[in-house]
Every structure is written in structure tokens, then in C-alpha cells.
Motif scaffolding. Structure first.
Motif, PDB file in Angstrom:
ATOM      1  N   PRO A 114       0.753  -1.277   0.020  1.00 31.42           N
ATOM      2  CA  PRO A 114       0.265  -0.088   0.021  1.00 31.42           C
ATOM      3  C   PRO A 114       0.934   1.331  -0.061  1.00 31.42           C
ATOM      4  CG  PRO A 114      -0.767  -1.362   1.720  1.00 31.42           C
ATOM      5  CD  PRO A 114       0.647  -2.150   1.142  1.00 31.42           C
ATOM      6  N   LEU A 115       0.293   2.354  -0.673  1.00 28.97           N
ATOM      7  CA  LEU A 115       1.187   3.671  -0.849  1.00 28.97           C
ATOM      8  C   LEU A 115      -0.033   4.636  -0.442  1.00 28.97           C
ATOM      9  CD1 LEU A 115       3.416   5.492  -1.602  1.00 28.97           C
ATOM     10  CD2 LEU A 115       2.611   5.442  -3.633  1.00 28.97           C
ATOM     11  N   GLY A 116       0.081   5.362   0.614  1.00 29.48           N
ATOM     12  CA  GLY A 116      -0.806   6.423   0.974  1.00 29.48           C
ATOM     13  C   GLY A 116      -2.171   5.883   1.907  1.00 29.48           C
ATOM     14  N   ALA A 117      -2.775   6.748   2.315  1.00 32.62           N
ATOM     15  CA  ALA A 117      -3.862   6.618   3.425  1.00 32.62           C
ATOM     16  C   ALA A 117      -4.748   5.688   3.029  1.00 32.62           C
ATOM     17  CB  ALA A 117      -4.072   7.725   4.208  1.00 32.62           C
ATOM     18  N   ASP A 118      -5.191   5.906   1.707  1.00 31.58           N
ATOM     19  CA  ASP A 118      -6.356   5.249   1.175  1.00 31.58           C
ATOM     20  C   ASP A 118      -6.263   4.242   0.039  1.00 31.58           C
ATOM     21  OD1 ASP A 118      -7.427   8.647   0.760  1.00 31.58           O
ATOM     22  OD2 ASP A 118      -6.484   7.325  -0.654  1.00 31.58           O
ATOM     23  N   SER A 119      -5.096   3.514   0.217  1.00 32.92           N
ATOM     24  CA  SER A 119      -4.716   2.490  -0.918  1.00 32.92           C
ATOM     25  C   SER A 119      -5.709   1.450  -0.859  1.00 32.92           C
ATOM     26  CB  SER A 119      -3.562   2.092  -0.384  1.00 32.92           C
ATOM     27  OG  SER A 119      -3.104   0.764  -1.036  1.00 32.92           O
ATOM     28  N   PRO A 120      -6.044   1.136  -2.240  1.00 31.16           N
ATOM     29  CA  PRO A 120      -7.205   0.192  -2.229  1.00 31.16           C
ATOM     30  C   PRO A 120      -6.630  -1.334  -1.910  1.00 31.16           C
ATOM     31  CG  PRO A 120      -6.127   0.712  -4.370  1.00 31.16           C
ATOM     32  CD  PRO A 120      -5.659   1.654  -3.677  1.00 31.16           C
ATOM     33  N   ILE A 121      -5.381  -1.599  -1.593  1.00 36.81           N
ATOM     34  CA  ILE A 121      -5.096  -2.731  -1.058  1.00 36.81           C
ATOM     35  C   ILE A 121      -4.612  -2.939   0.430  1.00 36.81           C
ATOM     36  CG2 ILE A 121      -4.088  -3.591  -3.239  1.00 36.81           C
ATOM     37  CD1 ILE A 121      -1.298  -2.984  -2.319  1.00 36.81           C
ATOM     38  N   GLN A 122      -5.003  -1.621   1.357  1.00 36.79           N
ATOM     39  CA  GLN A 122      -4.863  -1.650   2.636  1.00 36.79           C
ATOM     40  C   GLN A 122      -5.544  -2.599   3.249  1.00 36.79           C
ATOM     41  OE1 GLN A 122      -2.620   0.731   4.320  1.00 36.79           O
ATOM     42  NE2 GLN A 122      -2.965  -0.774   5.744  1.00 36.79           N
ATOM     43  N   LYS A 123      -7.002  -2.790   2.866  1.00 33.68           N
ATOM     44  CA  LYS A 123      -7.866  -3.765   3.586  1.00 33.68           C
ATOM     45  C   LYS A 123      -7.222  -5.065   3.436  1.00 33.68           C
ATOM     46  CE  LYS A 123     -12.495  -2.179   4.017  1.00 33.68           C
ATOM     47  NZ  LYS A 123     -13.336  -1.948   2.823  1.00 33.68           N
ATOM     48  N   PHE A 124      -6.842  -5.389   2.054  1.00 32.93           N
ATOM     49  CA  PHE A 124      -6.506  -6.794   1.793  1.00 32.93           C
ATOM     50  C   PHE A 124      -5.312  -7.328   2.757  1.00 32.93           C
ATOM     51  CE2 PHE A 124      -3.984  -9.783  -0.556  1.00 32.93           C
ATOM     52  CZ  PHE A 124      -4.885 -10.496  -1.097  1.00 32.93           C
ATOM     53  N   LEU A 125      -4.532  -6.217   3.033  1.00 35.69           N
ATOM     54  CA  LEU A 125      -3.176  -6.669   3.722  1.00 35.69           C
ATOM     55  C   LEU A 125      -3.849  -6.740   5.226  1.00 35.69           C
ATOM     56  CD1 LEU A 125      -0.214  -6.930   3.658  1.00 35.69           C
ATOM     57  CD2 LEU A 125       0.000  -4.477   4.099  1.00 35.69           C
ATOM     58  N   GLN A 126      -4.738  -6.003   5.573  1.00 36.86           N
ATOM     59  CA  GLN A 126      -5.386  -6.216   6.993  1.00 36.86           C
ATOM     60  C   GLN A 126      -5.887  -7.616   7.100  1.00 36.86           C
ATOM     61  OE1 GLN A 126      -7.602  -2.805   7.438  1.00 36.86           O
ATOM     62  NE2 GLN A 126      -5.956  -1.459   7.943  1.00 36.86           N
ATOM     63  N   LYS A 127      -6.535  -7.981   6.252  1.00 35.98           N
ATOM     64  CA  LYS A 127      -7.170  -9.362   6.178  1.00 35.98           C
ATOM     65  C   LYS A 127      -5.960 -10.467   5.960  1.00 35.98           C
ATOM     66  CE  LYS A 127     -10.959 -10.626   3.692  1.00 35.98           C
ATOM     67  NZ  LYS A 127     -11.920 -10.305   2.666  1.00 35.98           N
ATOM     68  N   HIS A 128      -4.922 -10.197   5.322  1.00 26.35           N
ATOM     69  CA  HIS A 128      -3.853 -11.232   5.010  1.00 26.35           C
ATOM     70  C   HIS A 128      -2.620 -10.355   5.542  1.00 26.35           C
ATOM     71  CE1 HIS A 128      -6.886 -13.109   2.574  1.00 26.35           C
ATOM     72  NE2 HIS A 128      -7.241 -11.952   2.002  1.00 26.35           N
ATOM     73  N   PRO A 129      -2.491 -10.631   6.773  1.00 31.95           N
ATOM     74  CA  PRO A 129      -1.318  -9.798   7.406  1.00 31.95           C
ATOM     75  C   PRO A 129       0.152 -10.386   6.793  1.00 31.95           C
ATOM     76  CG  PRO A 129      -2.298 -11.080   9.055  1.00 31.95           C
ATOM     77  CD  PRO A 129      -3.262 -10.822   7.841  1.00 31.95           C
ATOM     78  N   THR A 130       0.222 -11.629   6.364  1.00 34.15           N
ATOM     79  CA  THR A 130       1.537 -12.152   6.024  1.00 34.15           C
ATOM     80  C   THR A 130       1.675 -11.901   4.556  1.00 34.15           C
ATOM     81  OG1 THR A 130       0.568 -14.343   5.695  1.00 34.15           O
ATOM     82  CG2 THR A 130       1.639 -13.732   7.851  1.00 34.15           C
TER      83      THR A 130
END
Ligand code: CO
Length: 134
Positions: free
Chosen positions: A58-74
Motif C-alpha cells: 500500500p502507498l498512501g492512506a486510502d490505498s485500495p490494497i490496505q484492507k487486503f493486507l489487514q485481512k492477510h497480514p502475512t
């Protein structure tokens, strides 16, 4: 209609560590990191003989992949990218078959400077698909 597999994208929690894994452990050719602010991601490309792996962070506060990384932290597989000859024609064909294109439905310039669209995962076996005009 779809052609070559252009890349498989993996969202990763640490881009430097992911690049090291592919370079040092897997022995692959790994690009420098490139920021794509208009897409809210930083990318590293791994060049394989027959396709690429796109490492995304993710780059920036409202990155479209931020949620994905939260769901898949590894980290985890995020999308597949297939090449098409004509993105407008592909979009017309797919919407004509009831598929949904994400966003405003118009092609955007993707990570390789070429027009891309993303298809709704619920219309494609739970897989996020990017189409890139080759
Ligand atoms: Co991609």
C-alpha cells in the motif's frame, strides 16, 4: 480473447523483504520499487522466463490494497493479469456477458504504462482479474 498471463500480483507486508526473498532465496531477477500514487501502491516486479510476479504494498492512506493486507497480514495472492489485444473490445464483450468492471468502467493506465481494467471477483470464480492491453 485472453492471451498470455502477464503477471500474478501478491500483496506483501514488507516490500524490501519480499524483494530479497525472490532475489536471494529464489534467485530471480527483481526490479527496483516504483511508486504509483494514482493507484495507491508501490510495486516491485519479479521477471520470470514466462511471466512476472508483481509484489504490491500500500502507498498512501486510502490505498485500495490496505484492507487486503489487514485481512492477510502475512501477504497473499491479490490478482491475476491476462493480456488482451484490445481493451475496449474486451470490456464491451465482457460487460455484454454481464461482467462488472470495477471503478468507473473505463480503462486506466496501469503499472506498465498500458491501459488496464479490473473485473469484479464475484463474476470470475472469486478471483480479481486485471486485463492489460498488450
Ligand atoms: Co497487476
Amino acid at each position: 480473447m485472453i492471451g498470455k498471463l502477464n503477471h500474478v500480483a501478491i500483496v506483501v507486508p514488507d516490500l524490501a523483504a519480499a524483494g530479497d526473498l525472490y532475489r536471494d532465496t529464489f534467485g530471480a531477477r527483481v526490479s527496483a520499487a516504483v511508486d504509483l500514487p494514482e493507484h495507491g501502491v508501490t510495486t516491485v516486479f519479479v521477471e520470470l522466463p514466462n511471466t512476472k510476479i508483481e509484489l504490491l504494498h500500500p502507498l498512501g492512506a486510502d490505498s485500495p490494497i490496505q484492507k487486503f493486507l489487514q485481512k492477510h497480514p502475512t501477504g497473499g495472492i491479490h490478482h491475476l493479469c491476462y493480456e488482451v489485444d484490445d481493451i475496449e473490445q474486451a470490456a464491451r464483450r465482457l460487460t455484454g456477458k454481464g461482467m462488472r468492471i470495477l471503478g468507473d468502467g473505463k480503462p486506466k493506465i496501469g503499472a506498465h504504462g498500458k491501459p488496464v481494467i479490473f473485473l469484479h471477483p464475484a463474476d470470475a470464480l472469486g478471483t480479481l482479474i486485471e486485463l492489460e492491453q498488450a
